[in-house]
Design a protein around this motif. Structure first.
Motif, PDB file in Angstrom:
ATOM      1  N   ASP A  74       0.863  -1.163   0.000  1.00 52.75           N
ATOM      2  CA  ASP A  74       0.000   0.000   0.000  1.00 52.75           C
ATOM      3  C   ASP A  74       0.908   1.223   0.000  1.00 52.75           C
ATOM      4  N   ARG A  75       0.392   2.383   0.342  1.00 54.04           N
ATOM      5  CA  ARG A  75       1.198   3.610   0.265  1.00 54.04           C
ATOM      6  C   ARG A  75       2.336   3.638   1.274  1.00 54.04           C
ATOM      7  N   HIS A  76       2.217   2.883   2.370  1.00 58.44           N
ATOM      8  CA  HIS A  76       3.192   2.995   3.444  1.00 58.44           C
ATOM      9  C   HIS A  76       3.981   1.721   3.727  1.00 58.44           C
ATOM     10  N   HIS A  77       3.479   0.572   3.296  1.00 56.45           N
ATOM     11  CA  HIS A  77       4.101  -0.695   3.665  1.00 56.45           C
ATOM     12  C   HIS A  77       4.203  -1.629   2.461  1.00 56.45           C
ATOM     13  N   ARG A  78       5.160  -2.538   2.545  1.00 52.31           N
ATOM     14  CA  ARG A  78       5.274  -3.604   1.558  1.00 52.31           C
ATOM     15  C   ARG A  78       5.146  -4.925   2.301  1.00 52.31           C
ATOM     16  N   LEU A  79       4.359  -5.819   1.735  1.00 50.15           N
ATOM     17  CA  LEU A  79       4.108  -7.131   2.326  1.00 50.15           C
ATOM     18  C   LEU A  79       4.977  -8.163   1.623  1.00 50.15           C
ATOM     19  N   TYR A  80       5.661  -8.989   2.419  1.00 46.33           N
ATOM     20  CA  TYR A  80       6.462 -10.100   1.905  1.00 46.33           C
ATOM     21  C   TYR A  80       5.863 -11.386   2.445  1.00 46.33           C
ATOM     22  N   ARG A  81       5.829 -12.411   1.592  1.00 44.73           N
ATOM     23  CA  ARG A  81       5.203 -13.660   2.015  1.00 44.73           C
ATOM     24  C   ARG A  81       6.015 -14.840   1.479  1.00 44.73           C
ATOM     25  N   ALA A  82       6.116 -15.872   2.323  1.00 42.80           N
ATOM     26  CA  ALA A  82       6.750 -17.128   1.909  1.00 42.80           C
ATOM     27  C   ALA A  82       5.733 -17.974   1.157  1.00 42.80           C
ATOM     28  N   GLU A 133       4.477 -14.046   6.903  1.00 40.55           N
ATOM     29  CA  GLU A 133       4.427 -12.724   6.303  1.00 40.55           C
ATOM     30  C   GLU A 133       5.278 -11.754   7.109  1.00 40.55           C
ATOM     31  N   ILE A 134       5.896 -10.831   6.407  1.00 40.30           N
ATOM     32  CA  ILE A 134       6.614  -9.723   7.039  1.00 40.30           C
ATOM     33  C   ILE A 134       6.122  -8.453   6.361  1.00 40.30           C
ATOM     34  N   VAL A 135       5.820  -7.458   7.175  1.00 43.79           N
ATOM     35  CA  VAL A 135       5.407  -6.160   6.656  1.00 43.79           C
ATOM     36  C   VAL A 135       6.545  -5.192   6.943  1.00 43.79           C
ATOM     37  N   ARG A 136       7.011  -4.523   5.905  1.00 42.06           N
ATOM     38  CA  ARG A 136       8.108  -3.568   6.052  1.00 42.06           C
ATOM     39  C   ARG A 136       7.643  -2.183   5.647  1.00 42.06           C
ATOM     40  N   ALA A 137       7.956  -1.195   6.463  1.00 45.24           N
ATOM     41  CA  ALA A 137       7.624   0.188   6.131  1.00 45.24           C
ATOM     42  C   ALA A 137       8.467   0.634   4.944  1.00 45.24           C
ATOM     43  N   LEU A 138       7.839   1.309   3.996  1.00 43.04           N
ATOM     44  CA  LEU A 138       8.572   1.808   2.840  1.00 43.04           C
ATOM     45  C   LEU A 138       9.491   2.960   3.212  1.00 43.04           C
ATOM     46  N   ARG A 139       9.104   3.698   4.234  1.00 48.43           N
ATOM     47  CA  ARG A 139       9.906   4.836   4.666  1.00 48.43           C
ATOM     48  C   ARG A 139      10.565   4.505   6.001  1.00 48.43           C
ATOM     49  N   PRO A 140      11.876   4.559   6.066  1.00 47.53           N
ATOM     50  CA  PRO A 140      12.566   4.245   7.322  1.00 47.53           C
ATOM     51  C   PRO A 140      12.394   5.359   8.353  1.00 47.53           C
ATOM     52  N   TRP A 141      12.824   5.090   9.572  1.00 49.28           N
ATOM     53  CA  TRP A 141      12.814   6.084  10.631  1.00 49.28           C
ATOM     54  C   TRP A 141      13.635   7.268  10.171  1.00 49.28           C
ATOM     55  N   PRO A 142      13.269   8.499  10.389  1.00 46.05           N
ATOM     56  CA  PRO A 142      12.082   8.983  11.067  1.00 46.05           C
ATOM     57  C   PRO A 142      10.947   9.340  10.128  1.00 46.05           C
ATOM     58  N   HIS A 143      10.913   8.737   8.941  1.00 48.30           N
ATOM     59  CA  HIS A 143       9.884   9.080   7.962  1.00 48.30           C
ATOM     60  C   HIS A 143       8.575   8.341   8.191  1.00 48.30           C
ATOM     61  N   SER A 144       8.574   7.379   9.086  1.00 48.85           N
ATOM     62  CA  SER A 144       7.329   6.678   9.397  1.00 48.85           C
ATOM     63  C   SER A 144       6.402   7.622  10.139  1.00 48.85           C
ATOM     64  N   GLU A 145       5.149   7.236  10.264  1.00 48.97           N
ATOM     65  CA  GLU A 145       4.188   8.080  10.976  1.00 48.97           C
ATOM     66  C   GLU A 145       4.611   8.291  12.429  1.00 48.97           C
ATOM     67  N   ALA A 146       5.016   7.225  13.096  1.00 52.42           N
ATOM     68  CA  ALA A 146       5.455   7.354  14.487  1.00 52.42           C
ATOM     69  C   ALA A 146       6.717   8.203  14.572  1.00 52.42           C
ATOM     70  N   GLY A 147       7.612   8.018  13.629  1.00 50.99           N
ATOM     71  CA  GLY A 147       8.844   8.808  13.618  1.00 50.99           C
ATOM     72  C   GLY A 147       8.574  10.287  13.433  1.00 50.99           C
ATOM     73  N   ARG A 148       7.689  10.620  12.507  1.00 48.40           N
ATOM     74  CA  ARG A 148       7.349  12.035  12.290  1.00 48.40           C
ATOM     75  C   ARG A 148       6.662  12.623  13.521  1.00 48.40           C
ATOM     76  N   PHE A 149       5.809  11.828  14.168  1.00 48.13           N
ATOM     77  CA  PHE A 149       5.129  12.291  15.364  1.00 48.13           C
ATOM     78  C   PHE A 149       6.129  12.622  16.472  1.00 48.13           C
ATOM     79  N   HIS A 150       7.022  11.682  16.771  1.00 51.80           N
ATOM     80  CA  HIS A 150       7.991  11.906  17.841  1.00 51.80           C
ATOM     81  C   HIS A 150       8.986  13.007  17.482  1.00 51.80           C
ATOM     82  N   ARG A 151       9.399  13.048  16.232  1.00 50.29           N
ATOM     83  CA  ARG A 151      10.315  14.105  15.805  1.00 50.29           C
ATOM     84  C   ARG A 151       9.630  15.464  15.899  1.00 50.29           C
ATOM     85  N   GLY A 152       8.334  15.515  15.582  1.00 51.40           N
ATOM     86  CA  GLY A 152       7.578  16.763  15.698  1.00 51.40           C
ATOM     87  C   GLY A 152       7.494  17.247  17.138  1.00 51.40           C
TER      88      GLY A 152
END
Length: 195
Positions: free
Chosen positions: A68-76, A98-117
């Motif tokens: 999706d816009r924020h994550h990539r899904l990997y599956r065996a 399954e593994i879900v990986r954020a497309l944007r690394p820290w601090p570009h994730s939503e939580a990262g932007r929140f804490h950085r803000g």
């Protein structure tokens, strides 16, 4: 008076320094928690950027299955995963791990932007407090403290906004280029929704 400085100026600049230390500590703590969370989600798995795939402890690949816009899904592959002797300790799913990986690394994730803000708000408060105190007490010894506090504030703000300066235009990049990945481009463009 505390030496050549007014008591109010010393307390105000000390409070500004405390705000800066809190901002830096909050950022480090949030980064640490995000790293631990990522290691927990992918424990024992290794990401191979050259293949854009994860390798499990049993040396099997988890390939991209959608995003999706924020994550990539990997599956065996389910057939491999279900036959694996390590499956009970890995996943209860019949459809493969399954593994879900954020497309944007820290601090570009939503939580990262929140804490950085939040950390940057503390830096702005420290700068505001320092400037107000410098206007209230424009005597030379107090202005020397104000200059030191402003330098520390500017340094902390520069450090906390470093990710903005280091982010290339158009981050994150588009889909993978040539090779095996280009041949399977339709696999990457399938939209994955977590709803």
């Amino acid at each position: 008076m505390i030496g050549p400085f007014t008591t109010e100026a010393v307390l105000a600049y000390g409070y500004a320094a405390g705000l800066l230390a809190t901002a830096a500590g909050l950022d480090r703590l949030a980064r640490h928690v995000a790293g631990r969370s990522e290691r927990h989600r992918t424990g024992g798995f290794t990401y191979r950027p050259e293949h854009d795939a994860w390798v499990c402890p049993a040396d099997q690949m988890l390939w991209p299955a959608g995003q999706d816009r924020h994550h990539r899904l990997y599956r065996a592959r389910p057939s491999i995963c279900n036959a694996c002797p390590r499956k009970p300790g890995c996943t209860p799913s019949r459809h493969g791990r399954e593994i879900v990986r954020a497309l944007r690394p820290w601090p570009h994730s939503e939580a990262g932007r929140f804490h950085r803000g939040i950390a940057l708000v503390l830096v702005v408060l420290a700068a505001s407090l320092t400037l107000i105190e410098a206007v209230r007490h424009p005597a030379w010894p107090d202005l020397a403290l104000a200059a030191a506090a402003l330098a520390a504030t500017a340094g902390t703000g520069w450090w906390l906004t470093g990710h903005l300066r280091a982010t290339p235009a158009g981050f994150p990049g588009s889909f993978p280029g040539p090779g095996r990945k280009a041949a399977n481009r339709d696999r990457y463009t399938k939209v994955w929704r977590s709803e």
